[in-house]
Enzyme design. Structure first.
Site, PDB file in Angstrom:
ATOM      1  N   ASP A 181       0.835  -1.207   0.000  1.00  0.00           N
ATOM      2  CA  ASP A 181       0.000   0.000   0.000  1.00  0.00           C
ATOM      3  C   ASP A 181       0.865   1.251   0.000  1.00  0.00           C
ATOM      4  O   ASP A 181       2.079   1.187   0.171  1.00  0.00           O
ATOM      5  CB  ASP A 181      -0.941  -0.004   1.224  1.00  0.00           C
ATOM      6  CG  ASP A 181      -0.216  -0.341   2.529  1.00  0.00           C
ATOM      7  OD1 ASP A 181       1.031  -0.278   2.563  1.00  0.00           O
ATOM      8  OD2 ASP A 181      -0.903  -0.668   3.510  1.00  0.00           O
ATOM      9  N   ASN A 198      -6.661  -2.841  14.588  1.00  0.00           N
ATOM     10  CA  ASN A 198      -8.062  -3.123  14.244  1.00  0.00           C
ATOM     11  C   ASN A 198      -8.188  -4.312  13.286  1.00  0.00           C
ATOM     12  O   ASN A 198      -9.250  -4.557  12.738  1.00  0.00           O
ATOM     13  CB  ASN A 198      -8.729  -1.875  13.632  1.00  0.00           C
ATOM     14  CG  ASN A 198      -8.101  -1.461  12.296  1.00  0.00           C
ATOM     15  OD1 ASN A 198      -7.150  -2.090  11.821  1.00  0.00           O
ATOM     16  ND2 ASN A 198      -8.634  -0.414  11.700  1.00  0.00           N
ATOM     17  N   HIS A 203      -6.566  -4.703  10.431  1.00  0.00           N
ATOM     18  CA  HIS A 203      -6.365  -4.458   8.994  1.00  0.00           C
ATOM     19  C   HIS A 203      -5.093  -5.126   8.495  1.00  0.00           C
ATOM     20  O   HIS A 203      -4.129  -5.328   9.242  1.00  0.00           O
ATOM     21  CB  HIS A 203      -6.418  -2.960   8.659  1.00  0.00           C
ATOM     22  CG  HIS A 203      -5.226  -2.152   9.047  1.00  0.00           C
ATOM     23  ND1 HIS A 203      -5.231  -0.775   9.043  1.00  0.00           N
ATOM     24  CD2 HIS A 203      -3.990  -2.505   9.454  1.00  0.00           C
ATOM     25  CE1 HIS A 203      -4.044  -0.342   9.411  1.00  0.00           C
ATOM     26  NE2 HIS A 203      -3.268  -1.365   9.675  1.00  0.00           N
TER      27      HIS A 203
END
Ligand code: PGA
Length: 245
Positions: free
Chosen positions: A71, A140, A142
């Site tokens: 990313d 979380n 991800h």
């Protein structure tokens, strides 16, 4: 635990980083012309240090590999200290013999980030897919910037960051307001296509999410839980992160 998941619990961060580098180096050595997936974040820094050491001391050869990063923020200047491009050059690419033409990272300044994402997905396919994908895990759950509730069949795409991620990543910026609100990320589907996954985590603050991801329900609420359905996952973690497994 699923039999497709191997968990290696290391004594501490140093040992975890060493072990992960060893596994990754083995894969590169066995597949010197394949593509490999890289991740950023605090977790893999020690592994990259070990890979640089293996290159310098034992001639670990990166010359034939292609690399795809998970990313990148968008928009952000590519040479900004917070860009993932900069992170990868600082921590690995500048110190090993990777052919710079074979380094792929989503363009943080692409005029059309949706198109950039589509083209990135196609490049991964054109290069034969990813042999081994390194992953960290967010608090979380991800993986990449696939935030909770994203569908499991998502491809590489332009996406907003979750508030929790912006807050968590604010430590790398002057303030939370300076964190880009969007990113281009490989999708869950793109990650699941990698032939092997190498997931790293350390520290007691990752213990709960690791339990949820590896032992809990497979749900988009915990994006990393999809890894329970991947055919080949190696999890390398330190003792603190393993306390709830
Ligand atoms: P970290 O980030 O390695 O800095 O904990 C992990 C992630 O958000 O994927």
């Amino acid at each position: 635990m699923h039999k497709n998941i191997t968990i290696i619990v290391a004594e501490d961060y140093e040992t975890m980083s060493h072990k992960a580098a060893e596994i990754f180096a083995e894969s590169i050595t066995a597949n010197p012309n394949k593509s490999f997936g890289f991740a950023t974040g605090a977790t893999p820094v020690g592994m990259y240090k070990n890979l640089v050491k293996l290159h310098k001391q034992e001639n670990l050869d990166f010359s034939g590999v292609s690399t795809f990063n998970l990313d990148e923020y968008h928009p952000l200047a590519p040479d900004s200290p917070q860009s993932y491009r900069q992170f990868m050059y600082d921590n690995l690419f500048s110190h090993v013999n990777i052919n710079k033409n074979n380094i792929f990272i989503p363009d943080s300044k692409a005029a059309d980030p949706h198109m950039e994402a589509k083209e990135y997905e196609a490049k991964i396919e054109n290069k034969g897919g990813i042999e081994m994908q390194i992953l960290g895990i967010g608090l979380n759950g991800h993986i990449g910037f696939n935030e909770p509730n994203e569908t499991f069949d998502a491809n590489t795409r332009y996406t907003p960051l979750a508030k929790a991620t912006i807050e968590s990543n604010a430590r790398h910026f002057a303030s939370a307001e300076d964190v880009p609100t969007n990113a281009i990320t490989m999708g869950i589907r793109s990650i699941m296509l990698a032939r092997h996954i190498l997931l790293l985590a350390n520290g007691v603050n990752k213990a709960t999410i690791l339990r949820d991801a590896l032992l809990g329900a497979i749900t988009p609420l915990v994006p990393a839980s999809i890894l329970q359905l991947h055919q080949s996952v190696t999890v390398v973690i330190d003792k603190e992160a393993a306390t709830l497994l």
